[in-house]
Design a protein around this motif. Structure first.
Motif, short mmCIF file in Angstrom:
data_model
loop_
_atom_site.label_atom_id
_atom_site.label_comp_id
_atom_site.label_asym_id
_atom_site.label_seq_id
_atom_site.Cartn_x
_atom_site.Cartn_y
_atom_site.Cartn_z
N HIS A 7 -60.86 8.72 -27.60
CA HIS A 7 -60.96 9.89 -26.73
C HIS A 7 -59.78 10.81 -27.03
CE1 HIS A 7 -61.50 12.46 -23.29
NE2 HIS A 7 -62.45 11.70 -22.78
N PRO A 8 -60.02 12.06 -27.42
CA PRO A 8 -58.90 12.93 -27.81
C PRO A 8 -57.93 13.23 -26.67
CG PRO A 8 -60.93 14.21 -27.60
CD PRO A 8 -61.32 12.77 -27.51
N ASN A 9 -58.38 13.13 -25.41
CA ASN A 9 -57.51 13.44 -24.27
C ASN A 9 -56.82 12.20 -23.70
OD1 ASN A 9 -58.50 16.03 -24.56
ND2 ASN A 9 -60.00 15.82 -22.91
N TYR A 10 -57.24 11.00 -24.18
CA TYR A 10 -56.68 9.76 -23.64
C TYR A 10 -56.45 8.76 -24.77
CZ TYR A 10 -58.53 11.67 -19.25
OH TYR A 10 -58.81 12.47 -18.17
N ALA A 11 -55.92 9.22 -25.89
CA ALA A 11 -55.78 8.34 -27.06
C ALA A 11 -54.89 7.13 -26.77
CB ALA A 11 -55.21 9.13 -28.24
N GLU A 12 -54.00 7.25 -25.79
CA GLU A 12 -53.10 6.14 -25.47
C GLU A 12 -53.84 4.94 -24.88
OE1 GLU A 12 -53.50 8.50 -21.71
OE2 GLU A 12 -53.27 8.95 -23.85
N ARG A 13 -55.07 5.14 -24.42
CA ARG A 13 -55.85 4.03 -23.86
C ARG A 13 -56.50 3.17 -24.96
NH1 ARG A 13 -56.91 4.56 -18.33
NH2 ARG A 13 -55.33 5.94 -17.45
N HIS B 172 -59.21 3.41 -34.31
CA HIS B 172 -59.71 4.60 -33.64
C HIS B 172 -61.09 4.97 -34.17
CE1 HIS B 172 -55.67 6.48 -32.06
NE2 HIS B 172 -56.01 5.35 -31.46
N SER C 274 -67.67 8.82 -22.76
CA SER C 274 -68.26 8.90 -21.42
C SER C 274 -69.17 7.72 -21.10
CB SER C 274 -69.04 10.22 -21.24
OG SER C 274 -68.26 11.33 -21.53
#
Length: 429
Positions: free
Chosen positions: A317-323, A329, A403
């Motif tokens: 996820h580009p907005n939550y890459a830390e997850r 990836h 999603s």
């Protein structure tokens, strides 16, 4: 990077039609069965004696389908190649006493099914689908595919802190409305009876649920993405059906190809139509015994069997890459993912990886690894259940999406065809 040179738009167009026509597990198995019948498969009743004839066969039970193809020359000890998937998706399901309401609004009482992203069901036009049961036990499918229900969100003026974190009570806040006036007992079932063309007094049971009426659609400047409902896991059901239908055209099959699409994966698979139930084992054993096999033949067949448990996984996820796991990836349109978890949340091991790699190479399809971040709990699939219950080699695979468990999910538009190509190569041996 563009992948238009590999993009089979026909397959993705067909998937979109399948998604739209399959708002419930019961519709999904009916549509899969119809496609297999066109490929020459025939339905068997579980209550009948089965013969040893070659060809394509399938059984239906509720929201599950098991289909297999016996090639000419197959023996009682011929191993199986299985594509496993599930037909259910998280949603809102109608309660036994559905008619409710308050303050002049008529509403429908629902129960939350599976690990639903609740906020994605707010302010969304919802239809009604599933099945009804008539006196005598006959089932009828129901598909009201228009804006019938809605779960309205509270206006920001009445909750100024909503954008700091939305908290939804599953009992109080998720009841959809469908009209104005006094609550009338039996109203919903009378409506469903009219839609089904039967009398309300003929309906003695129902398994009904909501679905978003927004159709699947290509997304993005280059239409390289696909947005739609129930991708988890109807993408795999559709791909597995297509792969099994394609397998029957192979000149020689060293294995018996199987599609096993179960219900109730989203709430643990513990049902007579779930992967933890006896359905798959019973069907495979009966197939062995119908060909004159013994328990020894059954043991030999299972020992040589491999299952690809096909389910969706998480694209980065580009907005939550830390997850996500930093070294793994998966990307949309990067090909199927091989899912690994050493704590057996996925069933893949080194031997299974070799089978998957071979299938990808024969199909000419790229593939990716999926591993969860150590700090984020890993989900599970039917893979470990299948491996443990039946003692067969199982490999967890799928496609990478965003999603997951939303009312509307997102994947690469090419990935469904790449998955189907790998499954076809696997089933053909």
């Amino acid at each position: 990077m563009s992948t238009a040179h590999r993009f089979d738009r026909g397959h993705t167009d067909d998937l979109m039609s399948f998604l739209a026509a399959s708002p419930s597990p019961y519709h999904a198995v009916a549509n899969a069965a119809a496609r297999l019948e066109k490929a020459g498969f025939r339905q068997l009743a579980e209550t009948d004696a089965w013969d040893a004839s070659a060809g394509g066969k399938f059984v239906l039970r509720g929201g599950a389908i098991i289909a297999w193809y016996v090639p000419e020359g197959a023996t009682a000890a011929t191993p199986f190649r299985i594509v496993g998937a599930h037909t259910d998706s998280p949603n809102l399901r109608v309660k036994p006493l559905p008619d409710t309401g308050a303050h002049g609004w008529r509403q429908i009482a629902v129960e939350i099914y599976g690990g639903t992203l609740l906020n994605t069901w707010l302010d969304r036009d919802l239809g009604l689908s599933g099945r009804i049961t008539l006196r005598g036990g006959e089932h009828r499918l129901v598909h009201v595919d228009r804006a019938l229900l809605r779960v309205p969100q509270l206006a920001i003026h009445l909750d100024r802190s909503v954008n700091e974190g939305l908290t939804l009570d599953r009992q109080r806040h998720m009841t959809p409305l469908w009209g104005l006036g006094d609550v009338r007992e039996g109203d919903l079932i009378r409506f469903v009876a009219e839609e089904a063309g039967v009398g309300a007094d003929e309906i003695t049971g129902w398994d009904l649920m909501t679905h978003s009426v927004e159709p699947p659609a290509y997304l993005g400047r280059d239409r390289e993405l696909l947005a739609g409902p129930r991708m988890d896991n109807l993408v795999s059901v559709h791909a597995g059906t297509a792969a099994l239908a394609a397998a029957v055209s192979s000149e020689s099959l060293p294995y018996i190809p199987v599609l096993a699409a179960f219900d109730h994966e989203e709430n643990g698979s513990q049902s007579d139509t779930g992967a933890e139930g006896p359905l798959l084992g019973n069907v495979l054993e009966r197939s062995v015994f119908a060909r004159g096999g013994t328990y020894e033949d059954r043991a030999r067949a299972f020992a040589g069997t491999v299952c690809f448990s096909s389910d969706t996984g998480h694209a980065v996820h580009p907005n939550y890459a830390e997850r996500h796991e930093p070294g793994h990836h998966p990307m949309a349109n990067g090909g199927p993912i091989l899912k690994t978890n050493v704590n057996q949340r996925y069933a893949t091991d080194g031997g299974g990886r070799a089978v998957f790699t071979e299938a990808c190479e024969r199909a000419g399809v790229p593939w990716q690894h999926f591993v969860s971040n150590n700090s984020v709990p890993c989900g599970a699939t039917i893979g470990p259940i299948t491996a443990a219950r039946h003692g067969i080699t199982t490999v967890d695979i799928g496609i990478a999406i965003l999603s997951m468990h939303s009312a509307r999910e997102l994947c690469g538009a090419e990935d469904p065809h790449l998955l189907a190509s790998v499954l076809a190569a696997f089933l053909a041996g």
